[in-house]
Design a protein around this motif. Sequence first.
Motif, PDB file in Angstrom:
ATOM      1  N   ALA A  16       0.884   7.244  -2.999  1.00  0.00           N
ATOM      2  CA  ALA A  16       1.946   7.477  -2.023  1.00  0.00           C
ATOM      3  C   ALA A  16       1.375   7.564  -0.609  1.00  0.00           C
ATOM      4  O   ALA A  16       1.932   6.986   0.336  1.00  0.00           O
ATOM      5  CB  ALA A  16       2.703   8.763  -2.374  1.00  0.00           C
ATOM      6  N   ALA A  17       0.262   8.271  -0.449  1.00  0.00           N
ATOM      7  CA  ALA A  17      -0.353   8.403   0.868  1.00  0.00           C
ATOM      8  C   ALA A  17      -0.866   7.063   1.384  1.00  0.00           C
ATOM      9  O   ALA A  17      -0.831   6.802   2.593  1.00  0.00           O
ATOM     10  CB  ALA A  17      -1.490   9.417   0.807  1.00  0.00           C
ATOM     11  N   ALA A  18      -1.338   6.218   0.485  1.00  0.00           N
ATOM     12  CA  ALA A  18      -1.824   4.900   0.906  1.00  0.00           C
ATOM     13  C   ALA A  18      -0.703   4.098   1.561  1.00  0.00           C
ATOM     14  O   ALA A  18      -0.897   3.479   2.618  1.00  0.00           O
ATOM     15  CB  ALA A  18      -2.405   4.145  -0.287  1.00  0.00           C
ATOM     16  N   PHE A  19       0.474   4.106   0.950  1.00  0.00           N
ATOM     17  CA  PHE A  19       1.606   3.396   1.549  1.00  0.00           C
ATOM     18  C   PHE A  19       2.004   4.014   2.883  1.00  0.00           C
ATOM     19  O   PHE A  19       2.591   3.336   3.732  1.00  0.00           O
ATOM     20  CB  PHE A  19       2.788   3.389   0.588  1.00  0.00           C
ATOM     21  N   GLY A  20       1.684   5.283   3.073  1.00  0.00           N
ATOM     22  CA  GLY A  20       2.006   5.933   4.327  1.00  0.00           C
ATOM     23  C   GLY A  20       1.256   5.371   5.519  1.00  0.00           C
ATOM     24  O   GLY A  20       1.629   5.620   6.669  1.00  0.00           O
ATOM     25  N   HIS A  21       0.204   4.588   5.270  1.00  0.00           N
ATOM     26  CA  HIS A  21      -0.552   3.964   6.362  1.00  0.00           C
ATOM     27  C   HIS A  21       0.110   2.681   6.854  1.00  0.00           C
ATOM     28  O   HIS A  21      -0.333   2.104   7.850  1.00  0.00           O
ATOM     29  CB  HIS A  21      -1.973   3.648   5.908  1.00  0.00           C
ATOM     30  N   CYS A  22       1.135   2.229   6.153  1.00  0.00           N
ATOM     31  CA  CYS A  22       1.811   0.981   6.538  1.00  0.00           C
ATOM     32  C   CYS A  22       2.818   1.276   7.648  1.00  0.00           C
ATOM     33  O   CYS A  22       3.552   2.268   7.583  1.00  0.00           O
ATOM     34  CB  CYS A  22       2.506   0.370   5.334  1.00  0.00           C
ATOM     35  N   ASP A  23       2.858   0.419   8.635  1.00  0.00           N
ATOM     36  CA  ASP A  23       3.693   0.686   9.804  1.00  0.00           C
ATOM     37  C   ASP A  23       4.807  -0.338   9.965  1.00  0.00           C
ATOM     38  O   ASP A  23       5.139  -0.752  11.063  1.00  0.00           O
ATOM     39  CB  ASP A  23       2.837   0.742  11.069  1.00  0.00           C
ATOM     40  N   GLY A  24       5.380  -0.727   8.859  1.00  0.00           N
ATOM     41  CA  GLY A  24       6.495  -1.655   8.915  1.00  0.00           C
ATOM     42  C   GLY A  24       6.236  -2.924   8.144  1.00  0.00           C
ATOM     43  O   GLY A  24       5.094  -3.324   7.926  1.00  0.00           O
ATOM     44  N   GLY A  25       7.312  -3.565   7.716  1.00  0.00           N
ATOM     45  CA  GLY A  25       7.186  -4.795   6.950  1.00  0.00           C
ATOM     46  C   GLY A  25       6.813  -4.519   5.517  1.00  0.00           C
ATOM     47  O   GLY A  25       6.518  -3.386   5.132  1.00  0.00           O
ATOM     48  N   PRO A  26       6.820  -5.547   4.677  1.00  0.00           N
ATOM     49  CA  PRO A  26       6.490  -5.362   3.262  1.00  0.00           C
ATOM     50  C   PRO A  26       5.029  -4.966   3.077  1.00  0.00           C
ATOM     51  O   PRO A  26       4.176  -5.241   3.931  1.00  0.00           O
ATOM     52  CB  PRO A  26       6.769  -6.737   2.651  1.00  0.00           C
ATOM     53  N   ALA A  27       4.761  -4.307   1.957  1.00  0.00           N
ATOM     54  CA  ALA A  27       3.399  -3.870   1.645  1.00  0.00           C
ATOM     55  C   ALA A  27       3.165  -3.985   0.149  1.00  0.00           C
ATOM     56  O   ALA A  27       4.056  -3.698  -0.650  1.00  0.00           O
ATOM     57  CB  ALA A  27       3.168  -2.434   2.101  1.00  0.00           C
ATOM     58  N   LEU A  28       1.965  -4.396  -0.227  1.00  0.00           N
ATOM     59  CA  LEU A  28       1.583  -4.512  -1.628  1.00  0.00           C
ATOM     60  C   LEU A  28       0.229  -3.862  -1.829  1.00  0.00           C
ATOM     61  O   LEU A  28      -0.720  -4.125  -1.074  1.00  0.00           O
ATOM     62  CB  LEU A  28       1.506  -5.970  -2.070  1.00  0.00           C
ATOM     63  N   LEU A  29       0.140  -3.012  -2.854  1.00  0.00           N
ATOM     64  CA  LEU A  29      -1.106  -2.322  -3.191  1.00  0.00           C
ATOM     65  C   LEU A  29      -1.623  -2.833  -4.529  1.00  0.00           C
ATOM     66  O   LEU A  29      -0.857  -2.984  -5.479  1.00  0.00           O
ATOM     67  CB  LEU A  29      -0.863  -0.816  -3.248  1.00  0.00           C
ATOM     68  N   VAL A  30      -2.923  -3.099  -4.597  1.00  0.00           N
ATOM     69  CA  VAL A  30      -3.576  -3.473  -5.852  1.00  0.00           C
ATOM     70  C   VAL A  30      -4.803  -2.586  -6.051  1.00  0.00           C
ATOM     71  O   VAL A  30      -5.309  -1.976  -5.107  1.00  0.00           O
ATOM     72  CB  VAL A  30      -3.992  -4.962  -5.878  1.00  0.00           C
ATOM     73  N   GLY A  31      -5.275  -2.544  -7.289  1.00  0.00           N
ATOM     74  CA  GLY A  31      -6.471  -1.778  -7.605  1.00  0.00           C
ATOM     75  C   GLY A  31      -7.713  -2.639  -7.562  1.00  0.00           C
ATOM     76  O   GLY A  31      -7.694  -3.800  -7.140  1.00  0.00           O
ATOM     77  N   MET A  32      -8.826  -2.064  -8.035  1.00  0.00           N
ATOM     78  CA  MET A  32     -10.114  -2.752  -8.005  1.00  0.00           C
ATOM     79  C   MET A  32     -10.536  -3.252  -9.383  1.00  0.00           C
ATOM     80  O   MET A  32     -11.675  -3.682  -9.557  1.00  0.00           O
ATOM     81  CB  MET A  32     -11.197  -1.797  -7.473  1.00  0.00           C
TER      82      MET A  32
END
Length: 218
Positions: free
Chosen positions: A92-108
């Motif tokens: 949740a905190a990782a997405f908090g760094h996004c400042d607009g527009g779509p966002a996609l998170l992946v793992g390693m």
Amino acid sequence: MNPRPEPACPPTLLVIAKEPLPGRVKTRLTPPYTPEEAALLAEAALTDTLHTLLHVPARRRLLVLHGTPGPWLPPGYEVLPQADGGLDERLAAAFGHCDGGPALLVGMDTPQLTPDLLADVGRDGHDAWFGPAADGGFWALGFADPSLAGALVRGVPMSTDRTGSVQRRRLVEAGLSVGDLPPLRDVDTAADAASVVSRCPSGSRFAAALTALAETVR
């Protein structure tokens, strides 16, 4: 309803990862691998992932890291520390760094990832994107509006065989249209590694590292 128009900018891409240190990553690979070998495979998988995302159009590329960057980090990434708390809080905190527009998170953990698997993210009219993992978790999670992530990720039970189903159900119950990405297998065990290696793209560092270890006389 009219379909949502294509976004004016490509998505923010996030990778959440641990610094690949022996004894701290991929501990389920030991045995048969040593902690040093497991860390080598983790570094290779992470490096493959980071380089793959360089070939995906992105507004920003963020590495949300527990630890310190090493020579495996290619140019083109902002590095941010992971938040404290459980994995749901850190996502949740990782997405908090996004400042607009779509966002996609992946793992390693998915070195078999290729750019074409992410080609439609942010452009197909969906409100969210979900990539299920073979172990019942998920390898990718995205939002057209990343400000929604906190409420929809916090409280999801992580690292269980129902993590993915709970997370996807939350998206649907929130009224979001979900774009499903292909299922992938996380590399957590030696069996996972053996299964994934044949699906890695040409030039994969993970495939090369696994092959080199297989040729080592134990």
